[in-house]
Design an enzyme around this catalytic site. Structure first.
Site, PDB file in Angstrom:
ATOM      1  N   HIS A  42      45.291   2.092 -14.014  1.00  0.00           N
ATOM      2  CA  HIS A  42      45.479   2.362 -15.443  1.00  0.00           C
ATOM      3  C   HIS A  42      44.627   3.542 -15.878  1.00  0.00           C
ATOM      4  O   HIS A  42      43.708   3.976 -15.185  1.00  0.00           O
ATOM      5  CB  HIS A  42      45.185   1.115 -16.287  1.00  0.00           C
ATOM      6  CG  HIS A  42      43.880   0.440 -15.979  1.00  0.00           C
ATOM      7  ND1 HIS A  42      42.851   0.327 -16.890  1.00  0.00           N
ATOM      8  CD2 HIS A  42      43.429  -0.176 -14.857  1.00  0.00           C
ATOM      9  CE1 HIS A  42      41.838  -0.329 -16.355  1.00  0.00           C
ATOM     10  NE2 HIS A  42      42.154  -0.636 -15.110  1.00  0.00           N
ATOM     11  N   CYS A  90      47.249   5.481 -22.398  1.00  0.00           N
ATOM     12  CA  CYS A  90      47.522   4.597 -21.260  1.00  0.00           C
ATOM     13  C   CYS A  90      48.997   4.240 -21.139  1.00  0.00           C
ATOM     14  O   CYS A  90      49.516   4.073 -20.026  1.00  0.00           O
ATOM     15  CB  CYS A  90      46.672   3.328 -21.372  1.00  0.00           C
ATOM     16  SG  CYS A  90      46.931   2.383 -22.904  1.00  0.00           S
ATOM     17  N   HIS A 105      46.742  -2.389 -24.107  1.00  0.00           N
ATOM     18  CA  HIS A 105      46.347  -1.521 -23.005  1.00  0.00           C
ATOM     19  C   HIS A 105      47.380  -1.671 -21.886  1.00  0.00           C
ATOM     20  O   HIS A 105      47.796  -2.789 -21.559  1.00  0.00           O
ATOM     21  CB  HIS A 105      44.960  -1.886 -22.493  1.00  0.00           C
ATOM     22  CG  HIS A 105      44.467  -0.941 -21.441  1.00  0.00           C
ATOM     23  ND1 HIS A 105      44.438   0.416 -21.634  1.00  0.00           N
ATOM     24  CD2 HIS A 105      44.008  -1.164 -20.175  1.00  0.00           C
ATOM     25  CE1 HIS A 105      43.970   1.000 -20.537  1.00  0.00           C
ATOM     26  NE2 HIS A 105      43.706   0.061 -19.639  1.00  0.00           N
TER      27      HIS A 105
END
Length: 258
Positions: free
Chosen positions: A42, A155, A30
């Site tokens: 994010h 992401c 991530h």
């Protein structure tokens, strides 16, 4: 920071850094932008939805949210909830979700780029100044980054856009994410190298051929090499991807049902 790992300690972070953490036994990572004061901006789909595959994997794999609190309670430190989606800001602890911290490398040398077997850790592309990176991240926090897509708008794509301002011109093409390129590059390398493998009886030769094709696919698909990208001001991007009224209504319904 080295050839095999970009791991670092929180004390080494600087505002504008593109950071990431590996999840679920290094199956995926991530990504986000560290903005200082222990906070990260994010792009996520929320708990159990981060991959956005539309399959059982969405509920099987852990999300970008932290394991320190449940989906129905907010983090006492930053107020973040695991079921939040879109571009969000949270504390570093929530972002990491009890996983190690790594920093994405920009302007990497070709030799080191090819030596790293896993995509999504570095790029040949150059980063813009930290103040520009932070401006993009905060602007998208308030205006969104469009609809999440595992291969075209995830992401890592978000973080790489904040760092470079580069976007794929053709929206139907694979995004800038090195993770996605690696995921699709492995089977592509096997297919493309199969004619060579037929001519080779030695397992070592077959492995070399597949590795070579895999590395080439990553190299030519990297953001620093692509010809189908353009520098897009964040204000123009936000105006283009601003959600419609129906999308906003759908998002509100998701919030109410969670």
């Amino acid at each position: 920071m080295g050839l095999l790992t970009n791991r670092l300690s929180p004390e080494e972070l600087r505002p504008g850094d593109h950071i990431y953490s590996w999840r679920f036994a290094y199956s995926y990572a991530h990504h986000g932008i560290y903005v200082g004061n222990g906070e990260v901006i994010h792009f996520t789909r929320g708990a159990g939805q981060e991959l956005g595959t539309g399959t059982f994997l969405d509920s099987w794999l852990t999300s970008s949210g932290t394991s320190r609190h449940t989906s129905t309670s907010a983090c006492e430190k930053c107020g973040s909830k695991r079921d939040k989606h879109g571009v969000i800001i949270s504390c570093l602890e929530c972002f990491l979700s009890d996983c190690p911290l790594y920093r994405f490398t920009y302007g990497e040398s070709t030799a080191i780029f090819l030596a790293k077997a896993r995509g999504g850790t570095c790029t040949l592309a150059l980063s813009d100044p930290p103040e520009t990176v932070l401006h993009r991240a905060y602007y998208l926090l308030n205006n969104g980054f469009g609809c999440y897509h595992i291969f075209r708008n995830n992401c890592e794509d978000f973080a790489m856009y904040c760092k470079t301002g580069l976007l794929i011109v053709n929206e139907n093409r694979l995004g800038t994410s090195g993770q996605a390129v690696s995921f699709l590059g492995a089977p592509l390398a096997a297919i493309c190298s199969s004619p060579i493998n037929v001519l080779m009886s030695e397992p070592l030769g077959m492995a070399v051929a597949m590795t070579g094709m895999y590395c080439l696919s990553r190299y030519y698909a990297d953001l620093g090499n692509r010809k189908d990208v353009a520098k897009v001001p964040v204000e123009a991007l936000a105006a283009r991807i601003r959600p419609s009224a129906s999308e906003l209504l759908q998002a509100e319904e998701v919030d109410k049902s969670s």
